[in-house]
Write a protein that holds these residues in place. Structure first.
Motif, PDB file in Angstrom:
ATOM      1  N   ARG B 355       0.875  -1.115   0.418  1.00  6.63           N
ATOM      2  CA  ARG B 355      -0.052  -0.329  -0.423  1.00  6.63           C
ATOM      3  C   ARG B 355       1.200   1.347   0.172  1.00  6.63           C
ATOM      4  NH1 ARG B 355      -0.253   1.865   5.505  1.00  6.63           N
ATOM      5  NH2 ARG B 355      -0.450   0.293   7.155  1.00  6.63           N
ATOM      6  N   ARG B 356       2.294   0.885   0.103  1.00  3.27           N
ATOM      7  CA  ARG B 356       2.657   2.673  -0.228  1.00  3.27           C
ATOM      8  C   ARG B 356       3.904   2.157  -1.063  1.00  3.27           C
ATOM      9  NH1 ARG B 356       3.425  -0.011   5.094  1.00  3.27           N
ATOM     10  NH2 ARG B 356       3.565   1.621   7.069  1.00  3.27           N
ATOM     11  N   ARG B 407      14.513   4.057   1.322  1.00  6.43           N
ATOM     12  CA  ARG B 407      13.329   4.300   0.939  1.00  6.43           C
ATOM     13  C   ARG B 407      12.332   4.358   2.437  1.00  6.43           C
ATOM     14  NH1 ARG B 407      11.424   2.244  -4.586  1.00  6.43           N
ATOM     15  NH2 ARG B 407      12.506   3.107  -5.975  1.00  6.43           N
ATOM     16  N   LEU B 408      12.741   2.618   2.945  1.00  5.93           N
ATOM     17  CA  LEU B 408      12.202   2.731   3.525  1.00  5.93           C
ATOM     18  C   LEU B 408      12.362   3.726   4.950  1.00  5.93           C
ATOM     19  CD1 LEU B 408      12.701  -0.592   4.187  1.00  5.93           C
ATOM     20  CD2 LEU B 408      11.142  -0.190   4.228  1.00  5.93           C
ATOM     21  N   GLU B 409      13.294   4.043   4.492  1.00  4.30           N
ATOM     22  CA  GLU B 409      13.325   5.372   6.139  1.00  4.30           C
ATOM     23  C   GLU B 409      12.377   6.847   5.602  1.00  4.30           C
ATOM     24  OE1 GLU B 409      17.442   7.464   6.482  1.00  4.30           O
ATOM     25  OE2 GLU B 409      17.623   8.280   8.459  1.00  4.30           O
ATOM     26  N   ARG B 410      12.440   6.741   4.424  1.00  4.33           N
ATOM     27  CA  ARG B 410      11.265   8.382   3.637  1.00  4.33           C
ATOM     28  C   ARG B 410       9.799   7.312   4.520  1.00  4.33           C
ATOM     29  NH1 ARG B 410      15.039   8.332  -1.011  1.00  4.33           N
ATOM     30  NH2 ARG B 410      13.013   7.154  -1.891  1.00  4.33           N
ATOM     31  N   HIS B 412       9.249   6.338   6.723  1.00  8.48           N
ATOM     32  CA  HIS B 412       8.956   6.274   8.149  1.00  8.48           C
ATOM     33  C   HIS B 412       8.938   4.778   8.930  1.00  8.48           C
ATOM     34  CE1 HIS B 412       8.262  10.221   7.574  1.00  8.48           C
ATOM     35  NE2 HIS B 412       7.545  10.428   6.689  1.00  8.48           N
ATOM     36  N   LEU B 413       9.572   3.971   8.196  1.00  3.32           N
ATOM     37  CA  LEU B 413       9.332   2.475   8.065  1.00  3.32           C
ATOM     38  C   LEU B 413      10.818   2.092   9.394  1.00  3.32           C
ATOM     39  CD1 LEU B 413       7.294   0.696   5.487  1.00  3.32           C
ATOM     40  CD2 LEU B 413       6.844   0.945   7.832  1.00  3.32           C
ATOM     41  N   LEU B 414      11.107   2.841   8.856  1.00  4.06           N
ATOM     42  CA  LEU B 414      13.225   2.933   8.804  1.00  4.06           C
ATOM     43  C   LEU B 414      13.919   3.678  10.004  1.00  4.06           C
ATOM     44  CD1 LEU B 414      15.293   0.014   9.051  1.00  4.06           C
ATOM     45  CD2 LEU B 414      15.787   1.352   6.912  1.00  4.06           C
ATOM     46  N   ALA B 415      14.303   4.097  11.173  1.00  2.06           N
ATOM     47  CA  ALA B 415      14.884   5.010  11.875  1.00  2.06           C
ATOM     48  C   ALA B 415      17.215   4.800  12.208  1.00  2.06           C
ATOM     49  CB  ALA B 415      14.424   5.626  12.438  1.00  2.06           C
ATOM     50  N   ALA B 416      17.294   5.407  11.500  1.00  5.19           N
ATOM     51  CA  ALA B 416      18.778   5.423  12.555  1.00  5.19           C
ATOM     52  C   ALA B 416      18.466   5.105  13.601  1.00  5.19           C
ATOM     53  CB  ALA B 416      19.452   6.472  12.395  1.00  5.19           C
ATOM     54  N   ALA B 417      19.802   3.640  13.944  1.00  2.05           N
ATOM     55  CA  ALA B 417      19.879   3.237  15.470  1.00  2.05           C
ATOM     56  C   ALA B 417      20.076   4.711  16.935  1.00  2.05           C
ATOM     57  CB  ALA B 417      20.748   1.979  15.719  1.00  2.05           C
ATOM     58  N   PRO B 418      19.328   4.717  17.836  1.00  5.33           N
ATOM     59  CA  PRO B 418      20.286   5.809  18.458  1.00  5.33           C
ATOM     60  C   PRO B 418      21.710   5.609  18.591  1.00  5.33           C
ATOM     61  CG  PRO B 418      18.289   4.117  19.464  1.00  5.33           C
ATOM     62  CD  PRO B 418      18.583   3.291  18.062  1.00  5.33           C
TER      63      PRO B 418
END
Lengths: 418, 418, 418
Positions: B355-356, B407-410, B412-418
């Motif tokens: 769906r994305r 792509r996943l970051e764009r 919002h399915l992925l974010a840099a690890a803290p």
């Protein structure tokens, strides 16, 4: 098992709908199966349970009245989840809705469009090429409406609440190896387990692929902590050697257990690492769950020419292959049930097995397999290594190692580790 | 790069002297290069910067006046760091000062005597065998005097003070692969990096072998803690496949990065373990520093017949090989720049990519490479594994994995690890 | 060593009795050997020291008076530990007491019945098949009476109380490789060690198999904590390459040391993992002790056709094989004696070996083996890696690495790790 496959083969299954209900009702004749209905629109993690799909009829009809593509002849002819259509179209208009396999021109492909409204027909490429350029009557008498997602669950309680999960997907229409073979073997395993005592509780889930596993996990988020071992069963009835796909962890007990059994029982076995593409192990092994769930197959999905075509029919699977899969899985369960850590109660030097009748009295020639297994169990039972570890290190079958441990325990030379 | 090599080839370099200055001056026309001069006698760890060596002329002259060995024809003819000589000698007296290669009778060998006062000439064995037994005029018009050791340094600052070190040795006279190829590739890499943004700071050092690296380390003892990754570049322009020599640690990120890139780009690559013999990785990987510095070569020093002979000339290196080395190193830098750990923000089951618009809507056939890479990144991004680890486990090229992560970051399915 | 084997071969040894005493008395002529006598009935862990067995004569006699089976011709003819018998029997009655090897019809097998009262004779199968069907006079003039178990022990004290244990079994009658070869090599090693200084104390035990090792361990339970390394020596005199069976730990220093030496000295060597069947490593490596004891053999017991038959005679072992075993074991002891961890006192960059005369002054060609070994020792001596580790990682023989370390220590570039 093969009879069950023949019986279920003509039913048009999908991720929702009456075909699934009909399939589960048949399985419920064999095993205690609870049928769950989850309403369309229910949120399940990042997904939503879709509308329910049912189809009464579908065809492409020649102006002369002949059904040139007929869902009633093979339900693979219809793209699964096709929206309703009733139109007259030229071949040129129809063409983008027709799917075929140029490289396998005699086979009908399997295509779906669950999450995007679409429709289409699948047919042999040879037939596609010969369609006359005329106007066709196209009918898809389907409904896509609020309803339910249906799945089945069979729990066989054991001595402990710790669970072994067996999962197989119910959504494929007339495809025998993928995955009526999984349904049949899982059903007969459950039927057998219902008749014998077992330590673990066995939970067999019959779910539509992807959305079904996601739905089950979503509704059982707390329960999964009981899962100690799990297997997805699929493509398990053809003539090929086994393929075992490891869990994401790669070194879970289920991985060692399956690999051990296959090592002794299937010289042609292949073991492949986890990958996030495949069947519902994708969901069970997602990082938020990371369950110890592997996938047992014979031919690897996508790697056999019959895969996702009309050639995956009941003749492609054999009673023999199903029977061997069944017994191989019982061997795996035997490992899971009886693996355990023991301590040698006479750890300093070997105990004198001979005077207990556990060792041949005439020296000079090699010990029996069982005597060797006893030596291994005694030598390695320091409370750390389990029987499966011992089987692995010794190269002996688990059953022999287990028998050795039982004998030693009866002679008070071994005790379960605290 | 090949043009630069042809230009620099005739210069007589050594571990000190004007040949090095002339070489660095030429490189400074391409990149921002700081030239350092370290006085003779300076203590650098266990060593002392030697006197500076320069040579104007050197020959062995036949009584008839003909120069039978002439430094002006090839500067390999003179043993590097030869002390001044002006004598008339019989062949018998001269013989111990003559070096040749009986097994490669047409080539001039490369010999040095940096740390012991000596002199000598190198010549083809075939020529040596035919020298008439007469009296020769021997001249070495060299100076060995207080002066400086010269090295060049080019710092390309990035977003962070963390550094990638590139080191190549400047001390070899007319030898093209070893190591004008390293100088040329390093120079053009620096030239390129000066024009693009980068996270790391890149420090390229052009140092005489051994004493130069020791001098640099001695003067930068505090700075080395900024070095996160490093490579010695040498023998990188010939036609052979790449050879990567691992850092002393063996499992540094630079090791994984280079091995990953070569795995996808050079089927003939060889990876060899660290050994304390070779180039300046010997110093960077000494136990008191133990820096994550590997060594990238094509032919391995000492293992190709042209090594340390007059056959290592500009025809032995090719523009194509240099270009591939250049782009391979950019791929390595791409890995270093973009490797990182991420967390899947939807870790329970797969998110619905379809769906994305991230996944094909028609089911039944295999996903694209990019879709597979997204599944891998989602599955393994638990904050522990980095993108390079994911590329390794998935067997996919880093660039694809990186694109998937972006792509996943764009979405919002992925974010840099803290 | 081969002479000693020929001398000891005719003696009828067993796990107790005068044959063992006679054997140990002969060894005591070569080395300082303490003979221990442990009374029958003594409890040793799970076992009891058995009654002592001695035999004067034994035969099967044809009615015509001819000894068709005669213990005096070969002591393998009698099943070891046979109880006394004096009867006249038909061939049918006698037959269950006769042992032969149908697959090796010319050889006498070796059989024992230590822990169950029984008697029997062993003979070539060809002879067995030709025995006339008549009445035989059967005599076994043996005694099985309260007495002692006898074992020998030779302690060669070193600079430290830490011990290297060498164990070999004394119980086999006329069998040369198994294990007169072990006795002979162990005896000559002890004889040699008595004449040279050594850091470790060496304890050589000559014990009957199984019961002897158990008895020794039972009487030395406290002492075993001194054992740092150990080897069982057996079947070490035949013409085959070495077989090393690892300790139960698998990564003990003795394992690394033996594997290192064999890697450089025996291209045909085999290394096999520990298994709890074999010789007295079974006892030393039982989980309650888990000592670092491996087993060095040439042919692996049970895997050569002469094993436990009359073909294992003094011609089956060779002086050359014994000599190589002896020197190989000295190489192993050299590793154990001189392995150690060092620290590089100039850890930042390489020290300048050239000005110390440790490195060739003319550059451009490869370093010598010893120079390479010095580079390795300097590079890896960070206080963690020992010389054996360095030998392993560098691929160089331990002796070269050790020499390099000694040179570097003399030049104050290296010191023993604290």
């Amino acid at each position: 098992m093969h009879g069950l496959i023949r019986e279920l083969f003509p039913i048009c299954r999908s991720i929702t709908g009456d075909g699934v209900r009909q399939t589960l009702a048949r399985l419920a004749q064999e095993i205690p199966l609870v049928q769950h209905e989850v309403p369309s629109g229910t949120s399940v993690f990042d997904w939503t349970v879709p509308r329910e799909w049912n189809v009464r009829d579908a065809y492409v009809k020649h102006p002369r009245g002949e059904r040139v593509i007929d869902f009633r002849r093979h339900n693979l002819h219809l793209v699964n989840y096709s929206v309703p259509v009733r139109r007259t179209m030229t071949l040129t208009e129809l063409r983008p809705h027709l799917h075929s396999l140029p490289d396998q021109p005699d086979l009908i492909p399997y295509r779906t469009s669950y999450y995007k409204e679409a429709w289409g027909f699948c047919l042999p490429h040879r037939q596609l090429e010969q369609l006359p350029d005329t106007e066709y009557e196209v009918l898809i008498d389907s409904t896509l409406a609020e309803g339910h997602l249906t799945y089945g669950e069979c729990l066989l309680e054991g001595d402990t609440p710790q669970e072994v999960l067996i999962s197989c997907h119910t959504c494929h229409p007339s495809l025998a190896n993928d995955n009526l073979s999984g349904l049949a073997v899982a059903t007969f395993l459950a039927k057998h387990l219902a008749t014998v005592p077992h330590r673990y509780s066995y939970r067999v889930v019959f779910v539509p692929g992807t959305i079904g596993a996601i739905t089950w996990l979503s509704r059982n988020e707390e329960r999964v902590r009981h899962i100690r071992h799990g297997l997805v069963l699929t493509c398990i009835g053809d003539r090929a050697s086994f393929t075992y796909k490891r869990s994401r962890r790669g070194d879970a007990t289920i991985d060692h257990a399956v690999e051990h059994v296959l090592q002794h029982e299937d010289p042609g076995r292949r073991v492949v690492p986890f990958s996030p593409y495949g069947y519902d192990e994708r969901q069970y092994c997602s990082p938020g769950f990371n369950l110890p769930v592997g996938c047992l197959m014979r031919s690897h999905h996508g790697h056999f020419p019959e895969y996702h075509t009309s050639a995956d029919n009941p003749d492609f699977v054999t009673p023999e292959a199903l029977a061997v899969a069944f017994s191989t899985l019982l061997s795996v369960f035997d490992v899971l049930e009886h693996d355990g850590r023991y301590v040698n109660l006479q750890p300093k030097c070997e105990p004198q097995l001979g005077r207990r009748g556990l060792y041949a009295s005439t020296g000079g020639s090699s010990p029996s397999d069982l005597a060797m297994a006893m030596l291994w169990v005694l030598n390695l039972s320091d409370g750390q290594a389990g029987l499966l570890d011992i089987a692995h290190r010794s190269g002996m079958p688990f059953a022999t190692v287990r028998e050795a441990a039982e004998r030693l325990e009866r002679h008070h030379l071994l005790a379960a580790a605290p």
